[in-house]
Design an enzyme around this catalytic site. Structure first.
Site, PDB file in Angstrom:
ATOM      1  N   ASN A   1     -17.939  -8.264 -34.285  1.00 17.45           N
ATOM      2  CA  ASN A   1     -17.433  -9.575 -34.683  1.00 17.45           C
ATOM      3  C   ASN A   1     -18.512 -10.214 -35.549  1.00 17.45           C
ATOM      4  O   ASN A   1     -19.530 -10.670 -35.040  1.00 17.45           O
ATOM      5  CB  ASN A   1     -17.128 -10.434 -33.446  1.00 17.45           C
TER       6      ASN A   1
ATOM      7  N   GLU B   1     -13.211 -11.479 -37.157  1.00 17.86           N
ATOM      8  CA  GLU B   1     -13.579 -12.808 -37.643  1.00 17.86           C
ATOM      9  C   GLU B   1     -14.203 -12.744 -39.042  1.00 17.86           C
ATOM     10  O   GLU B   1     -15.316 -13.226 -39.264  1.00 17.86           O
ATOM     11  CB  GLU B   1     -14.524 -13.520 -36.661  1.00 17.86           C
TER      12      GLU B   1
ATOM     13  N   ASP C   1     -12.676  -7.537 -30.303  1.00 16.17           N
ATOM     14  CA  ASP C   1     -13.059  -8.698 -29.510  1.00 16.17           C
ATOM     15  C   ASP C   1     -11.823  -9.151 -28.738  1.00 16.17           C
ATOM     16  O   ASP C   1     -10.905  -9.732 -29.300  1.00 16.17           O
ATOM     17  CB  ASP C   1     -13.565  -9.808 -30.445  1.00 16.17           C
TER      18      ASP C   1
ATOM     19  N   ASN D   1     -11.876 -11.295 -26.235  1.00 19.12           N
ATOM     20  CA  ASN D   1     -12.065 -12.647 -25.714  1.00 19.12           C
ATOM     21  C   ASN D   1     -11.736 -12.744 -24.229  1.00 19.12           C
ATOM     22  O   ASN D   1     -11.060 -13.672 -23.772  1.00 19.12           O
ATOM     23  CB  ASN D   1     -11.243 -13.656 -26.523  1.00 19.12           C
TER      24      ASN D   1
ATOM     25  N   ASP E   1     -16.410  -7.698 -26.104  1.00 22.34           N
ATOM     26  CA  ASP E   1     -16.006  -6.685 -27.080  1.00 22.34           C
ATOM     27  C   ASP E   1     -15.836  -5.347 -26.373  1.00 22.34           C
ATOM     28  O   ASP E   1     -16.765  -4.848 -25.742  1.00 22.34           O
ATOM     29  CB  ASP E   1     -17.056  -6.586 -28.180  1.00 22.34           C
TER      30      ASP E   1
ATOM     31  N   ASP F   1     -22.989 -14.461 -33.502  1.00 18.97           N
ATOM     32  CA  ASP F   1     -23.231 -14.682 -32.073  1.00 18.97           C
ATOM     33  C   ASP F   1     -22.811 -13.467 -31.236  1.00 18.97           C
ATOM     34  O   ASP F   1     -23.046 -13.430 -30.034  1.00 18.97           O
ATOM     35  CB  ASP F   1     -22.550 -15.960 -31.566  1.00 18.97           C
ATOM     36  N   HIS F   2     -22.182 -12.477 -31.867  1.00 13.06           N
ATOM     37  CA  HIS F   2     -21.893 -11.190 -31.235  1.00 13.06           C
ATOM     38  C   HIS F   2     -22.904 -10.156 -31.719  1.00 13.06           C
ATOM     39  O   HIS F   2     -23.457 -10.282 -32.823  1.00 13.06           O
ATOM     40  CB  HIS F   2     -20.500 -10.685 -31.618  1.00 13.06           C
TER      41      HIS F   2
END
Length: 262
Positions: free
Chosen positions: A13, A40, A153, A155, A224, A253-254
């Site tokens: 991501n 993303e 991802d 989530n 993930d 941030d991943h």
């Protein structure tokens, strides 16, 4: 002596492909994955940095969206044949969250599941409906009797082991009971969680928030995942998280996650 060719498949991501292109290219050069699923992108289709990706040695298929969402699949040597870029089940859904392709006699699905926050609310209900659609389509993929990996991802933190402070996330859409149950229903179709197959009891995170020094405190989440069809269970040879990439300047941030198939 026979040589076994390994296939390295990664998920990342990127949280904005153009703003973090230097980070992506640096990681591609360092890690050299054979197949990469990106989430993303946060860029419309005409802003996808194809030239830079090709210069790095990859071909690509992608489905972007201005400011939000967006998914892409990259391949270093094997040809990509795009199958679909819409998750079946809702003709009204225009969010770019699903991309499916055939690479090397294997189906690769790149997905970016909805976040779903705030709970309760419309976004949470959309997330549950999206998971229901994914589960229905995943069942059909299994019926084709070909190797499939659902990569991306999701989530969701499937268990308490996947979140640094479970009690904090009880009413978060990433950890709500309904979402974990939806993920579990998907697994029970016959999919294997590749990272958990490799590391059944270890604390492994793939995401660290930008706030409250989460990275420095290792206050992470495992969002993930690679879900493999039964054809691939015995081929799983290794995997991990390139955690150090999360510490790079202007990074996502991943962190990238990868598996290796023999």
């Amino acid at each position: 002596m026979s040589i076994i060719n390994m296939l390295k498949i990664a998920s990342y991501n990127v949280n904005g492909i153009n703003g973090r292109l230097a980070v992506l290219l640096k990681w591609l050069e360092e890690a050299k994955p054979d197949i990469v699923c990106l989430q993303e992108l946060k860029a419309p289709n005409d802003r996808f940095p194809l030239a830079a990706i090709q210069t790095a040695g990859y071909q690509a298929v992608w489905d972007g969206q201005k400011s939000w969402n967006g998914v892409a699949i990259l391949s270093r040597s094997l040809p990509i044949e795009e199958v679909r870029r819409v998750l079946p089940g809702d003709k009204e859904d225009v969010q770019s969250r699903y991309l499916e392709a055939v690479i090397g006699k294997m189906v690769i699905s790149c997905l970016y599941c909805p976040n779903g926050n705030p709970y309760p609310g419309e976004k949470f209900e959309y997330k549950l409906k999206w998971y229901k659609r994914l589960t229905a389509h995943a069942k059909k993929l299994l019926e084709h009797d070909v190797p499939v990996i659902l990569v991306g991802d999701y989530n969701v933190m499937p268990t308490a082991l996947d979140v640094y402070k479970p009690e904090k996330y009880i009413n978060d859409a990433l950890f709500r009971e309904e979402v974990r149950e939806a993920f579990d229903r998907l697994l029970k179709q016959g999919w294997s969680d590749a990272i958990r197959q490799l590391f059944p009891g270890e604390i492994i995170y793939t995401f660290w928030d930008y706030f409250r020094h989460a990275w420095e405190r290792n206050a992470g989440l495992r969002l993930d995942h690679f879900l493999m069809s039964p054809h691939l269970t015995d081929r799983l040879n290794g995997g991990g998280v390139d955690k150090h990439v999360r510490g790079w300047e202007k990074t996502s941030d991943h962190a990238p996650v990868w598996i290796e198939l023999k």
